[in-house]
Scaffold this motif. Structure first.
Motif, PDB file in Angstrom:
ATOM      1  N   GLY A  13       5.800  13.152  -4.855  1.00  0.00           N
ATOM      2  CA  GLY A  13       4.681  12.696  -4.044  1.00  0.00           C
ATOM      3  C   GLY A  13       3.766  11.747  -4.809  1.00  0.00           C
ATOM      4  O   GLY A  13       2.695  11.382  -4.319  1.00  0.00           O
ATOM      5  N   LEU A  49       2.473   8.559  -5.655  1.00  0.00           N
ATOM      6  CA  LEU A  49       2.576   7.255  -5.002  1.00  0.00           C
ATOM      7  C   LEU A  49       2.623   6.094  -5.993  1.00  0.00           C
ATOM      8  O   LEU A  49       3.040   4.996  -5.642  1.00  0.00           O
ATOM      9  CB  LEU A  49       1.396   7.054  -4.047  1.00  0.00           C
ATOM     10  N   ARG A  50       2.174   6.338  -7.238  1.00  0.00           N
ATOM     11  CA  ARG A  50       2.227   5.246  -8.212  1.00  0.00           C
ATOM     12  C   ARG A  50       3.662   4.756  -8.413  1.00  0.00           C
ATOM     13  O   ARG A  50       3.884   3.583  -8.663  1.00  0.00           O
ATOM     14  CB  ARG A  50       1.655   5.698  -9.547  1.00  0.00           C
ATOM     15  N   GLU A 100      -0.411  15.879  -1.344  1.00  0.00           N
ATOM     16  CA  GLU A 100      -1.417  16.186  -0.337  1.00  0.00           C
ATOM     17  C   GLU A 100      -0.893  16.997   0.852  1.00  0.00           C
ATOM     18  O   GLU A 100      -1.558  17.931   1.295  1.00  0.00           O
ATOM     19  CB  GLU A 100      -2.095  14.895   0.135  1.00  0.00           C
ATOM     20  N   ALA A 139      -9.244  13.057  -1.945  1.00  0.00           N
ATOM     21  CA  ALA A 139      -8.027  12.242  -1.888  1.00  0.00           C
ATOM     22  C   ALA A 139      -7.990  11.433  -0.590  1.00  0.00           C
ATOM     23  O   ALA A 139      -7.671  10.241  -0.591  1.00  0.00           O
ATOM     24  CB  ALA A 139      -6.794  13.133  -2.005  1.00  0.00           C
ATOM     25  N   VAL A 160     -10.445   8.526  -0.799  1.00  0.00           N
ATOM     26  CA  VAL A 160      -9.942   7.388  -1.573  1.00  0.00           C
ATOM     27  C   VAL A 160      -8.942   6.590  -0.736  1.00  0.00           C
ATOM     28  O   VAL A 160      -8.966   5.356  -0.715  1.00  0.00           O
ATOM     29  CB  VAL A 160      -9.303   7.866  -2.898  1.00  0.00           C
ATOM     30  N   GLU A 161      -8.092   7.307  -0.001  1.00  0.00           N
ATOM     31  CA  GLU A 161      -7.122   6.612   0.855  1.00  0.00           C
ATOM     32  C   GLU A 161      -7.832   5.774   1.913  1.00  0.00           C
ATOM     33  O   GLU A 161      -7.443   4.641   2.185  1.00  0.00           O
ATOM     34  CB  GLU A 161      -6.208   7.618   1.558  1.00  0.00           C
ATOM     35  N   ARG A 191      -9.237   2.619   0.476  1.00  0.00           N
ATOM     36  CA  ARG A 191      -8.211   1.602   0.284  1.00  0.00           C
ATOM     37  C   ARG A 191      -7.799   0.975   1.598  1.00  0.00           C
ATOM     38  O   ARG A 191      -7.190  -0.097   1.613  1.00  0.00           O
ATOM     39  CB  ARG A 191      -6.957   2.225  -0.332  1.00  0.00           C
ATOM     40  N   HIS A 201      -1.538   9.466   4.535  1.00  0.00           N
ATOM     41  CA  HIS A 201      -1.530  10.860   4.987  1.00  0.00           C
ATOM     42  C   HIS A 201      -2.510  11.090   6.126  1.00  0.00           C
ATOM     43  O   HIS A 201      -3.272  12.032   6.105  1.00  0.00           O
ATOM     44  CB  HIS A 201      -1.872  11.782   3.813  1.00  0.00           C
ATOM     45  N   VAL A 220      -2.675  10.111  -5.492  1.00  0.00           N
ATOM     46  CA  VAL A 220      -3.044   8.988  -4.639  1.00  0.00           C
ATOM     47  C   VAL A 220      -2.475   7.739  -5.304  1.00  0.00           C
ATOM     48  O   VAL A 220      -2.075   7.781  -6.462  1.00  0.00           O
ATOM     49  CB  VAL A 220      -4.578   8.860  -4.455  1.00  0.00           C
ATOM     50  N   ALA A 221      -2.448   6.657  -4.567  1.00  0.00           N
ATOM     51  CA  ALA A 221      -1.953   5.418  -5.156  1.00  0.00           C
ATOM     52  C   ALA A 221      -2.919   4.969  -6.243  1.00  0.00           C
ATOM     53  O   ALA A 221      -4.040   5.465  -6.348  1.00  0.00           O
ATOM     54  CB  ALA A 221      -1.813   4.354  -4.083  1.00  0.00           C
ATOM     55  N   SER A 222      -2.471   4.022  -7.055  1.00  0.00           N
ATOM     56  CA  SER A 222      -3.268   3.591  -8.199  1.00  0.00           C
ATOM     57  C   SER A 222      -4.499   2.793  -7.759  1.00  0.00           C
ATOM     58  O   SER A 222      -4.388   1.804  -7.044  1.00  0.00           O
ATOM     59  CB  SER A 222      -2.375   2.738  -9.103  1.00  0.00           C
ATOM     60  N   ASN A 223      -5.650   3.253  -8.211  1.00  0.00           N
ATOM     61  CA  ASN A 223      -6.897   2.554  -7.888  1.00  0.00           C
ATOM     62  C   ASN A 223      -7.713   2.342  -9.147  1.00  0.00           C
ATOM     63  O   ASN A 223      -7.687   3.166 -10.054  1.00  0.00           O
ATOM     64  CB  ASN A 223      -7.748   3.393  -6.932  1.00  0.00           C
ATOM     65  N   HIS A 227      -1.640  -1.454  -6.917  1.00  0.00           N
ATOM     66  CA  HIS A 227      -2.953  -1.134  -7.482  1.00  0.00           C
ATOM     67  C   HIS A 227      -4.046  -1.919  -6.747  1.00  0.00           C
ATOM     68  O   HIS A 227      -3.875  -3.093  -6.439  1.00  0.00           O
ATOM     69  CB  HIS A 227      -2.980  -1.488  -8.970  1.00  0.00           C
ATOM     70  N   ARG A 228      -5.148  -1.264  -6.475  1.00  0.00           N
ATOM     71  CA  ARG A 228      -6.274  -1.938  -5.830  1.00  0.00           C
ATOM     72  C   ARG A 228      -7.553  -1.610  -6.591  1.00  0.00           C
ATOM     73  O   ARG A 228      -7.686  -0.518  -7.146  1.00  0.00           O
ATOM     74  CB  ARG A 228      -6.460  -1.460  -4.382  1.00  0.00           C
TER      75      ARG A 228
END
Lengths: 391, 372
Positions: A85, A87-88, A275, A303, A306-307, A310, A315, B23-26, B139-140
């Motif tokens: 899970g 995501l990076r 998540e 989490a 933050v999503e 962005r 999710h 979470v994705a890279s921030n 990344h953001r």
């Protein structure tokens, strides 16, 4: 100027973001940084998962020059992302493929892998675009047809998904049938599809395909209301593919539905960083009055916040469920469920929209979901309580 | 959304433990603006720092505070290379404070405080955010920009382009004033546009009769001629400036800059060897289209602030017109007064034009043929 509806959407989005930030506020939230100087030099700040160390940079660079390095490396990163899970890893896979995208003629393998990344990020329309391009270059690419069928199914475009399943037949006729029958189960032929999939011969199927079959059977049994059969199928699937997050989450939902919260926690132990898993853990903790709930709740809120910041909520379905069942904020949950429904149309998306609309006392908000059910003759015992009352 | 009570209940307990969510890279960029000074912090996940500059010296898969601290100079260098803050197209100089650690939902972050001094007070903040470029395209940078009581947020790094943020969003007029000023500045410093216009205007106080220049009898024809040329030039460059500013049309700057230089040569030579006399407005229009692209390149460097794009564009254009008008008003009355003197007709006009043509020819060669 954005359209009025877009403005409204952005307003509700902001409102929801504010809720999430507030919910997570002490939990390492997105609002305030509390920087500190670690007391000890040997304090460990992070553990690197395999493939995420700077020592992996040379091979990444090599992938820029050699496609035979880039493809398996991207595949490895994607499988890491799926299994953990994290995501990076999708970003790492994208970086590896970057140099090979936009080639003329396009390389179908690159396109299919990139479509898989887009799919994992819930950019479904873009994924379909890449897959179509891959299939123009290589019309008999079974992997591309299968991925295309999966993505279109999530989008609720069953006819097109079905057409993709048929194209699998030359490569694997059993797989093509499994693909087709799973769609029929959603399209008003649940019982006969369940029978058909149970009768599919297993011999020729790979472990991954078998796990998929069990998982589909589990979902069909659950829709039919046969929870004990569903549990059996899910466990079979997980035995073959323990890293299949989708099936594990589905099984966790089944356990939660039966009130087996302690077993849910056991099932998801060690997977808190994902998540969707953390959400089910929080739901189980709530049932058990477990003190761990506070932390789970804050982590989820942070989490999700933050999503939202962005602007790409992978999710969102989980977010809607979190807002509805954990945070008990029905109208915020409904707005998340509506946003989710705009992107994806799986039974779970339908269910959360129906539930959130009812909880928020806005039956009209469920209209698109009801329309979908009418159009496709969707059968699912879990929908029943909401269909009767709303219609 | 009306249950504030719930928030307090939920937020009272401290989070402990080491659990992390994925979470994705921030990256988190926090900037506060005060006049020409910026202060704030940049946060990058320790994991991301590892990939960017290498932290895990002993390669044991564990990133310690000691290792992170040892990488601090490399991290600062990396950030300076991949992040720039600009005030109206001029770089602000960034200085880092000492590194700390911040805990977030997906793990520990390297927290890097900074201050930056910009050459002038910020109306528009431009950010080039290219952290994790080539390593993780997803990344953001999540920006939180504070100016006085106004807080805005933005997502950075989705594309290569510069992000432009109006710092003073409460007053689009102040932003507009900034762009108006930039427009006037540009026409003054961008001497090539002025020379082009002057080349077309110098003969406006004369008439071409039987192969000779004769002065106009009174102000009326001169005024009409000036008005036509200036109007044609203005309309033409406004069209292309707008098209370029909204990314409808894009021409390579080498091409436009060369043609602009060429247009000056043509306009100046036309005064020495007159071909077009009565319809100089047409030259003004045709070449004005190219000058518009020249203005646009200045604007592209500045960027248009999101939320005030149109008004800023109009203000910039008005600034150009104002600067241009000031020159016309300064020069043309003098030309008008001198029009009867033979020194104007025989020396100033031809030799002045020749000097302009020569200068522009040098520019043309430089821009078209020499390496940029």
């Amino acid at each position: 100027m954005p359209e009025p509806s877009a403005q409204a959407a952005s307003r509700t989005h902001r409102g929801r973001l504010a809720c999430l930030i507030l919910l997570g506020i002490r939990g390492m939230a997105a609002v305030h940084a509390n920087p500190y100087v670690p007391a000890r030099d040997d304090e460990v700040l992070a553990h690197l998962p395999p493939g995420a160390a700077h020592t992996s940079l040379p091979i990444r660079q090599q992938a820029g020059a050699r496609l035979d390095v880039a493809l398996p490396l991207a595949q490895f990163y994607i499988s890491q992302a799926r299994a953990t899970g994290d995501l990076r890893f999708l970003g790492y896979a994208e970086a590896v493929l970057m140099r090979w995208r936009g080639q003329t003629p396009p390389n179908p393998d690159v396109l299919v892998l990139h479509a898989t990344i887009l799919q994992s990020r819930h950019s479904f329309d873009a994924a379909v675009g890449e897959l179509n391009e891959a299939l123009r270059a290589r019309p008999d690419d079974a992997q591309a047809w299968l991925t295309r069928a999966t993505v279109l199914r999530v989008l609720g475009r069953y006819d097109e998904a079905g057409a993709s399943c048929v194209r699998l037949a030359p490569a694997d006729v059993i797989l093509a049938q499994l693909c087709t029958q799973s769609l029929r189960a959603l399209d008003g032929h649940l019982k006969s599809a369940y029978t058909a999939v149970r009768q599919l011969p297993l011999q020729s199927l790979s472990n991954a395909a078998r796990a998929w079959r069990y998982s589909e059977l589990g979902e069909m049994a659950q829709s039919l209301g046969d929870d004990s059969a569903a549990a059996h199928w899910f466990l079979e699937a997980l035995q073959l593919a323990p890293d299949d997050a989708y099936t594990r989450a589905a099984y966790a939902d089944l356990l939660l539905g039966e009130g087996r919260a302690a077993e849910t926690l056991k099932l998801l132990d060690g997977r808190e960083s994902m998540e969707p898993m953390l959400l089910r853990i929080a739901l189980a903790q709530q049932r058990l009055n477990d003190p761990g709930l506070t932390q789970s709740r804050q982590m989820l809120a942070s989490a999700f916040a933050v999503e939202e910041q962005r602007g790409e909520a992978v999710h969102r379905r989980e977010q809607a469920r979190f807002l509805l069942d954990v945070a008990k904020l029905a109208s915020a949950a409904l707005s998340a469920a509506q946003d989710d429904w705009r992107v994806q149309r799986e039974p779970a998306d339908l269910l959360i929209l129906l539930r959130a609309a009812q909880a928020a006392h806005q039956p009209d908000a469920a209209a698109p979901a009801l329309q979908f059910v009418r159009e496709h003759g969707t059968e699912d015992v879990r929908f029943a309580p909401y269909l009767g009352r709303s219609q | 959304m009306s249950r504030p009570g719930a928030f307090f209940v939920l937020s009272c307990v401290l989070a402990v433990g080491s659990a992390e969510a994925h979470v994705a890279s921030n990256g988190f960029l926090d900037v506060e603006v005060q006049g020409r000074d910026l202060s704030g912090s940049l946060e990058l996940a320790v994991r991301d720092v590892e990939l960017a500059v290498g932290v895990d010296a002993d390669r044991d898969g564990k990133l310690t505070w000691r290792e992170l601290r040892a990488s601090e100079p490399r991290l600062a260098g990396y950030v300076l290379q991949h992040l720039s803050l600009r005030a109206q197209d001029q770089n602000c100089e960034i200085h880092f404070g000492s590194l700390q650690v911040n805990q977030r939902v997906d793990g520990n972050y390297a927290w890097l405080p900074f201050t930056a001094r910009c050459p002038w007070a910020l109306r528009v903040l431009q950010i080039r955010y290219a952290l994790m470029d080539g390593i993780d395209p997803s990344h953001r940078g999540l920006l939180r920009l504070t100016a006085g009581t106004h807080v805005q947020s933005a997502v950075l790094g989705a594309t290569d382009a510069l992000s432009t943020l109006a710092v003073d969003r409460s007053s689009p007029w102040r932003t507009a004033a900034q762009y108006f000023h930039a427009g006037t500045q540009h026409i003054w410093s961008g001497i090539d546009h002025l020379l082009f216009l002057l080349s077309l205007l110098l003969p406006a106080v004369l008439l071409r009769r039987a192969g000779r220049w004769v002065p106009v009898a009174d102000g009326r024809p001169a005024f009409c001629s000036i008005l036509k040329v200036v109007t044609a030039f203005t309309i033409a460059h406004s069209i292309t400036l707008s098209l370029a500013a909204f990314n409808v049309v894009h021409l390579p700057s080498r091409l436009t800059e060369s043609v602009i230089a060429g247009s000056i040569v043509v306009a100046a030579l036309n005064n020495i060897f007159p071909v077009v006399t009565e319809t100089r407005a047409r030259i003004a229009f045709v070449f004005g289209l190219l000058h518009g692209f020249g203005f646009a390149s200045v604007l592209a460097d500045m960027g248009l602030p999101s939320g005030a794009r149109l008004i800023s564009l109009v203000a910039f254009n008005c600034g150009i017109e104002a600067g241009q008008l000031a020159v016309v008003l300064g020069v043309m009355p003098v030309a008008y007064a001198l029009r009867r003197l033979s020194v104007y007709q025989r020396a100033l006009l031809p030799w002045g034009s020749a000097a302009i043509a020569l200068l522009a020819l040098v520019w043309f060669v430089q821009r078209a043929f020499l390496p940029a």
